[in-house]
Design an enzyme around this catalytic site. Structure first.
Site, PDB file in Angstrom:
ATOM      1  N   TYR A  36       0.836  -1.203   0.000  1.00 16.98           N
ATOM      2  CA  TYR A  36       0.000   0.000   0.000  1.00 16.98           C
ATOM      3  C   TYR A  36       0.869   1.251   0.000  1.00 16.98           C
ATOM      4  CZ  TYR A  36       0.984   0.884   4.950  1.00 16.98           C
ATOM      5  OH  TYR A  36       1.608   1.175   6.127  1.00 16.98           O
ATOM      6  N   ARG A  55       8.185   4.327  -4.857  1.00 14.99           N
ATOM      7  CA  ARG A  55       8.235   3.381  -3.737  1.00 14.99           C
ATOM      8  C   ARG A  55       7.207   2.279  -3.922  1.00 14.99           C
ATOM      9  NH1 ARG A  55       7.641   5.514   2.308  1.00 14.99           N
ATOM     10  NH2 ARG A  55       5.487   5.788   1.646  1.00 14.99           N
ATOM     11  N   ARG A 104      -7.398 -20.505  -1.541  1.00 17.29           N
ATOM     12  CA  ARG A 104      -6.383 -20.260  -0.523  1.00 17.29           C
ATOM     13  C   ARG A 104      -5.263 -21.302  -0.552  1.00 17.29           C
ATOM     14  NH1 ARG A 104      -4.423 -21.448   4.261  1.00 17.29           N
ATOM     15  NH2 ARG A 104      -3.779 -19.782   5.670  1.00 17.29           N
ATOM     16  N   HIS A 106      -0.844 -21.111  -0.519  1.00 18.24           N
ATOM     17  CA  HIS A 106       0.206 -20.111  -0.311  1.00 18.24           C
ATOM     18  C   HIS A 106       0.901 -19.647  -1.593  1.00 18.24           C
ATOM     19  CE1 HIS A 106      -0.407 -21.286   3.858  1.00 18.24           C
ATOM     20  NE2 HIS A 106       0.477 -20.412   4.282  1.00 18.24           N
ATOM     21  N   LYS A 151       6.544  -1.820   1.873  1.00 17.25           N
ATOM     22  CA  LYS A 151       5.357  -1.279   2.548  1.00 17.25           C
ATOM     23  C   LYS A 151       4.224  -2.279   2.388  1.00 17.25           C
ATOM     24  CE  LYS A 151       3.232   3.300   3.221  1.00 17.25           C
ATOM     25  NZ  LYS A 151       3.588   3.557   4.624  1.00 17.25           N
ATOM     26  N   GLU A 183      12.696   2.578  13.662  1.00 12.38           N
ATOM     27  CA  GLU A 183      11.718   3.576  13.202  1.00 12.38           C
ATOM     28  C   GLU A 183      10.473   3.460  14.053  1.00 12.38           C
ATOM     29  OE1 GLU A 183      10.335   2.785   9.201  1.00 12.38           O
ATOM     30  OE2 GLU A 183      10.278   0.635   9.543  1.00 12.38           O
ATOM     31  N   LEU A 207      11.385   1.511   6.616  1.00 11.52           N
ATOM     32  CA  LEU A 207      10.746   1.940   5.377  1.00 11.52           C
ATOM     33  C   LEU A 207      11.504   3.157   4.853  1.00 11.52           C
ATOM     34  CD1 LEU A 207       8.074   1.294   3.737  1.00 11.52           C
ATOM     35  CD2 LEU A 207       7.262   3.439   4.723  1.00 11.52           C
TER      36      LEU A 207
END
Lengths: 285, 285
Positions: A36, A55, A104, A106, A151, A183, A207
């Site tokens: 995101y 990014r 579902r 992996h 992210k 961070e 990040l």
């Protein structure tokens, strides 16, 4: 900000948020298999769009999700700002891309499965007393995974840290790994030591913050020396200033860490200079 | 298994899967803020239900999600098995609980926000050649977070590891941290060294596997000595046997790790004894 009838972007369409139906087979829902970005909007204008785009492209590439329309993101974001009546307002554009809907298992699904793309624009209110008085933070162990440079949606440890901060009357939780500040749960961290701005080097432990980048550039313009190196927790009592940096929090001075008062307990001069310079940049949008 | 018209459980109701609409504000979708369980169904009967229930209660408690109806899970699972026509079949019951739907802010929402509960029952096919011939696995760095004992939705590193295994022609990826085998991307790992079954101790580095538990009990019954201690990667060439343990994979012998052949490259006698004993337990359901 909780708004009814917010218009959102979902897989190519603008839709009221109530009409966005995420499948329970979405890999974002079952595996945190997605990434995101959050872009700040100032008076209707997107800030640092190109950096956010780069990014995002990097996060997508690291987890190997293909979103062929990524170059359309600025246009999508501007459209969301407009249709939600934020043309003259401050807000946040949020965009999330997952590996799509599939049974579902992996391993990645077949390449024909399109990613799920969801984006919103919502108003945001600044908290001026944070800049005026500074905030309190707590230290928590950094138990996150080894790729904090991505992210990703796998934010459970950030959630737990942010909740602990809230319960202890603090505004942010700062992660500590091997005795070093990495961070914050939602921000990068910088300190001033002997007049030098010190912040964790860009590696897989943090990040690569857009605000962090912008602040490092501002330091260059303002003649503030910078050292990208780890800050040890045991050095906290002798730092002159501390601040958190982030898209939402911008440059926010920190005046207290657990029971340690930073400097004289007031926002320091370098944080204030950086804040003002940051606001000038925004004013020039 | 991709089934149209599967009946699922969603927040108190039985619904066709197509009618389950997850909100884009669900904290499972944006934060991986939730936990899950998978229970094996044999000929319509749930296996090790109480152990799965205890582990789920523990995961929920560790991340502080309240699901007051947790004791109803076995009844929900049995109902799903029935309405999906799995009464006489083998299958998997999947249940996922997230912290519910709320505006996207890291700290927990108000306590009045109910969790999102979603569950499915789907058929599963055993892969007999895995037991007969054994499988190949690869080693990957364990970069996961520090609380792998919680069965959380933050599975992105497991996804990436499982994909790497698939691309390298292997059936599982085994995580290595500090030179030691922790567990697989979807399973626990056990080795046989000098006739002793060796498996990573139960701590925050591994999921307390239900199959791992059952196998440790079987070892006691069968007189197979057990040592819960870390297995160093450099000791792999001298292990007699290796196996993965999990709800889906049960007891599956491993005959190859990267380019290392384990033992004589065939399923070993202890893995075979454990498999047979495991199948006897299942047969007695």
């Amino acid at each position: 900000m909780w708004r009814e009838h917010m218009i959102t972007y979902f897989n190519g369409q603008l839709l009221p948020k109530e009409s966005v139906h995420i499948s329970p087979d979405d890999r974002g829902f079952v595996f945190a298999d997605g990434v995101y970005e959050v872009i700040h909007v100032y008076r209707g204008q997107l800030f640092a769009t190109e950096q956010h785009l780069r990014r995002l492209a990097n996060s997508l590439s690291e987890v190997r999700i293909a979103w062929p329309d990524i170059q359309r993101l600025p246009a999508i974001a501007r459209e969301l700002v407009k249709v939600n009546g934020l043309d003259q307002s401050d807000g946040l554009v949020y965009v999330q891309i997952t590996r799509g809907v599939a049974p579902r298992l992996h391993p990645f699904p077949d390449e024909s499965v399109p990613p799920t793309v969801y984006a919103t624009a919502s108003p945001v209110e600044p908290v001026p007393e944070h800049w005026e008085r500074g905030i309190k933070v707590i230290l928590v162990p950094d138990i996150r995974w080894g790729r904090c440079d991505i992210k990703s949606l796998a934010l459970l440890s950030n959630v737990l840290a942010a909740q602990e901060a809230k319960e202890r009357g603090a505004d942010e939780a700062i992660f500590v790994r091997d005795g070093v500040i990495t961070e914050g749960a939602r921000t990068n961290v910088a300190a001033v030591v002997d007049g030098v701005l010190v912040t964790h080097p860009r590696d897989h432990r943090i990040l690569p913050g857009i605000t962090r980048n912008v602040v490092l550039e501002l330091c260059q313009h303002l003649g503030i020396p910078v050292r990208e190196s780890p800050l040890a927790v045991i050095d906290l009592p002798r730092v002159e200033e501390l601040m958190i940096l982030g898209t939402t929090k911008e440059v926010t001075p920190v005046v207290r860490v657990d029971e340690i008062t930073i400097g004289d307990g007031l926002p320091g001069p370098i944080a204030q200079r950086l804040e003002r310079a940051y606001r000038d940049l925004i004013g020039a949008l």
